[in-house]
Motif scaffolding. Structure first.
Motif, PDB file in Angstrom:
ATOM      1  N   ILE A  71       0.846  -1.183   0.000  1.00  0.00           N
ATOM      2  CA  ILE A  71       0.000   0.000   0.000  1.00  0.00           C
ATOM      3  C   ILE A  71       0.884   1.236   0.000  1.00  0.00           C
ATOM      4  O   ILE A  71       2.035   1.203   0.428  1.00  0.00           O
ATOM      5  CB  ILE A  71      -0.961   0.042   1.207  1.00  0.00           C
ATOM      6  CG1 ILE A  71      -0.183   0.116   2.531  1.00  0.00           C
ATOM      7  CG2 ILE A  71      -1.897  -1.136   1.215  1.00  0.00           C
ATOM      8  CD1 ILE A  71      -1.061   0.387   3.718  1.00  0.00           C
ATOM      9  N   CYS A  72       0.334   2.311  -0.500  1.00  0.00           N
ATOM     10  CA  CYS A  72       0.980   3.614  -0.450  1.00  0.00           C
ATOM     11  C   CYS A  72       0.365   4.338   0.744  1.00  0.00           C
ATOM     12  O   CYS A  72      -0.858   4.399   0.859  1.00  0.00           O
ATOM     13  CB  CYS A  72       0.717   4.381  -1.747  1.00  0.00           C
ATOM     14  SG  CYS A  72       1.403   6.043  -1.763  1.00  0.00           S
ATOM     15  N   PRO A  73       1.171   4.903   1.629  1.00  0.00           N
ATOM     16  CA  PRO A  73       0.593   5.544   2.805  1.00  0.00           C
ATOM     17  C   PRO A  73      -0.179   6.814   2.462  1.00  0.00           C
ATOM     18  O   PRO A  73       0.078   7.457   1.453  1.00  0.00           O
ATOM     19  CB  PRO A  73       1.810   5.865   3.675  1.00  0.00           C
ATOM     20  CG  PRO A  73       2.953   5.934   2.741  1.00  0.00           C
ATOM     21  CD  PRO A  73       2.628   4.990   1.609  1.00  0.00           C
ATOM     22  N   LEU A  99      -8.241   2.713  -4.102  1.00  0.00           N
ATOM     23  CA  LEU A  99      -7.768   4.045  -3.755  1.00  0.00           C
ATOM     24  C   LEU A  99      -8.620   4.553  -2.603  1.00  0.00           C
ATOM     25  O   LEU A  99      -9.850   4.484  -2.661  1.00  0.00           O
ATOM     26  CB  LEU A  99      -7.896   4.952  -4.983  1.00  0.00           C
ATOM     27  CG  LEU A  99      -7.396   6.363  -4.904  1.00  0.00           C
ATOM     28  CD1 LEU A  99      -5.892   6.401  -4.688  1.00  0.00           C
ATOM     29  CD2 LEU A  99      -7.752   7.106  -6.197  1.00  0.00           C
ATOM     30  N   TYR A 100      -7.967   5.071  -1.562  1.00  0.00           N
ATOM     31  CA  TYR A 100      -8.691   5.559  -0.390  1.00  0.00           C
ATOM     32  C   TYR A 100      -8.433   7.049  -0.217  1.00  0.00           C
ATOM     33  O   TYR A 100      -7.286   7.491  -0.155  1.00  0.00           O
ATOM     34  CB  TYR A 100      -8.282   4.772   0.863  1.00  0.00           C
ATOM     35  CG  TYR A 100      -8.677   3.330   0.700  1.00  0.00           C
ATOM     36  CD1 TYR A 100      -9.977   2.924   0.975  1.00  0.00           C
ATOM     37  CD2 TYR A 100      -7.797   2.394   0.184  1.00  0.00           C
ATOM     38  CE1 TYR A 100     -10.379   1.617   0.765  1.00  0.00           C
ATOM     39  CE2 TYR A 100      -8.190   1.079  -0.032  1.00  0.00           C
ATOM     40  CZ  TYR A 100      -9.482   0.709   0.269  1.00  0.00           C
ATOM     41  OH  TYR A 100      -9.883  -0.588   0.039  1.00  0.00           O
ATOM     42  N   GLN A 108     -17.472  -1.539   4.179  1.00  0.00           N
ATOM     43  CA  GLN A 108     -16.396  -2.518   4.363  1.00  0.00           C
ATOM     44  C   GLN A 108     -15.348  -2.273   3.284  1.00  0.00           C
ATOM     45  O   GLN A 108     -15.646  -2.446   2.106  1.00  0.00           O
ATOM     46  CB  GLN A 108     -16.951  -3.947   4.248  1.00  0.00           C
ATOM     47  CG  GLN A 108     -15.925  -5.045   4.353  1.00  0.00           C
ATOM     48  CD  GLN A 108     -15.376  -5.192   5.760  1.00  0.00           C
ATOM     49  OE1 GLN A 108     -16.098  -5.050   6.736  1.00  0.00           O
ATOM     50  NE2 GLN A 108     -14.095  -5.467   5.873  1.00  0.00           N
ATOM     51  N   ILE A 109     -14.148  -1.848   3.676  1.00  0.00           N
ATOM     52  CA  ILE A 109     -13.108  -1.629   2.667  1.00  0.00           C
ATOM     53  C   ILE A 109     -12.503  -2.967   2.262  1.00  0.00           C
ATOM     54  O   ILE A 109     -12.528  -3.928   3.021  1.00  0.00           O
ATOM     55  CB  ILE A 109     -12.025  -0.645   3.150  1.00  0.00           C
ATOM     56  CG1 ILE A 109     -11.253  -1.197   4.339  1.00  0.00           C
ATOM     57  CG2 ILE A 109     -12.625   0.720   3.447  1.00  0.00           C
ATOM     58  CD1 ILE A 109     -10.019  -0.395   4.696  1.00  0.00           C
ATOM     59  N   GLN A 110     -11.973  -2.994   1.052  1.00  0.00           N
ATOM     60  CA  GLN A 110     -11.396  -4.234   0.536  1.00  0.00           C
ATOM     61  C   GLN A 110      -9.919  -4.385   0.873  1.00  0.00           C
ATOM     62  O   GLN A 110      -9.382  -5.483   0.817  1.00  0.00           O
ATOM     63  CB  GLN A 110     -11.629  -4.305  -0.974  1.00  0.00           C
ATOM     64  CG  GLN A 110     -13.125  -4.378  -1.285  1.00  0.00           C
ATOM     65  CD  GLN A 110     -13.401  -4.525  -2.739  1.00  0.00           C
ATOM     66  OE1 GLN A 110     -12.992  -5.498  -3.373  1.00  0.00           O
ATOM     67  NE2 GLN A 110     -14.113  -3.548  -3.301  1.00  0.00           N
ATOM     68  N   ARG A 124     -11.253   6.128   4.437  1.00  0.00           N
ATOM     69  CA  ARG A 124     -12.012   4.904   4.189  1.00  0.00           C
ATOM     70  C   ARG A 124     -12.984   5.040   3.017  1.00  0.00           C
ATOM     71  O   ARG A 124     -13.768   4.139   2.772  1.00  0.00           O
ATOM     72  CB  ARG A 124     -12.803   4.496   5.441  1.00  0.00           C
ATOM     73  CG  ARG A 124     -11.957   4.201   6.669  1.00  0.00           C
ATOM     74  CD  ARG A 124     -11.188   2.903   6.497  1.00  0.00           C
ATOM     75  NE  ARG A 124     -10.548   2.477   7.719  1.00  0.00           N
ATOM     76  CZ  ARG A 124      -9.357   2.875   8.127  1.00  0.00           C
ATOM     77  NH1 ARG A 124      -8.670   3.726   7.401  1.00  0.00           N
ATOM     78  NH2 ARG A 124      -8.830   2.425   9.248  1.00  0.00           N
ATOM     79  N   HIS A 125     -12.941   6.177   2.305  1.00  0.00           N
ATOM     80  CA  HIS A 125     -13.772   6.312   1.104  1.00  0.00           C
ATOM     81  C   HIS A 125     -13.048   5.570  -0.010  1.00  0.00           C
ATOM     82  O   HIS A 125     -11.940   5.942  -0.396  1.00  0.00           O
ATOM     83  CB  HIS A 125     -13.981   7.781   0.732  1.00  0.00           C
ATOM     84  CG  HIS A 125     -14.829   7.955  -0.483  1.00  0.00           C
ATOM     85  ND1 HIS A 125     -16.191   7.775  -0.458  1.00  0.00           N
ATOM     86  CD2 HIS A 125     -14.509   8.272  -1.751  1.00  0.00           C
ATOM     87  CE1 HIS A 125     -16.675   7.977  -1.672  1.00  0.00           C
ATOM     88  NE2 HIS A 125     -15.674   8.274  -2.480  1.00  0.00           N
ATOM     89  N   GLU A 126     -13.634   4.496  -0.493  1.00  0.00           N
ATOM     90  CA  GLU A 126     -12.962   3.586  -1.416  1.00  0.00           C
ATOM     91  C   GLU A 126     -13.372   3.851  -2.857  1.00  0.00           C
ATOM     92  O   GLU A 126     -14.552   3.907  -3.173  1.00  0.00           O
ATOM     93  CB  GLU A 126     -13.307   2.149  -1.025  1.00  0.00           C
ATOM     94  CG  GLU A 126     -12.635   1.097  -1.863  1.00  0.00           C
ATOM     95  CD  GLU A 126     -12.960  -0.282  -1.334  1.00  0.00           C
ATOM     96  OE1 GLU A 126     -12.123  -0.846  -0.621  1.00  0.00           O
ATOM     97  OE2 GLU A 126     -14.076  -0.774  -1.634  1.00  0.00           O
TER      98      GLU A 126
END
Length: 134
Positions: A71-73, A99-100, A108-110, A124-126
């Motif tokens: 993941i990219c922080p 992308l968040y 529920q995020i993936q 948490r907006h996916e």
């Protein structure tokens, strides 16, 4: 600090993904290949591989590779000294990108948030991107 064997391993893996995505990369570009490991010591979890085409105060163009499990922080490009911050546009070329960003959180995020990082990875907006989407 990134070890040379990790750099070489990640560079080779990223090169395979460039090939799978049909992205032609020159020898000069590969000689300037970068691994972003953010000084966290967990590049296989939080990190990415990239080729930088352009990077100025206002604009950048890069090919990024997130290997499976990476993941990219979260980060920002805020206004500085009266100058507007950079905008970013992400385009998926191969695979699926989660992308968040700020916004209404998904039920529920993936993505899997690495242990110990839930307090700093807060968006948490996916947005789900497939090849060709941005």
């Amino acid at each position: 600090m990134l070890k040379k064997e990790d750099y070489d391993r990640l560079k080779a893996a990223a090169a395979e993904y460039f090939k799978k995505a049909g992205i032609a990369v020159t020898e000069k570009e590969m000689s300037a290949f970068q691994v972003a490991e953010y000084d966290l010591g967990c590049v296989d979890t939080i990190g990415l591989e990239l080729i930088e085409y352009v990077n100025t105060e206002r604009c950048c163009a890069k090919e990024l590779v997130l290997l499976p499990g990476q993941i990219c922080p979260e980060h920002r490009h805020p206004p500085v000294c009266g100058e507007v911050g950079k905008e970013e546009t992400f385009r998926c070329r191969y695979g699926t990108v989660y992308l968040y960003v700020e916004g209404e959180p998904a039920e529920q995020i993936q993505a899997q948030i690495p242990e110990g990082f839930a307090d700093v990875l807060t968006c948490r907006h996916e947005i789900v991107l497939h090849p060709g989407e941005q």
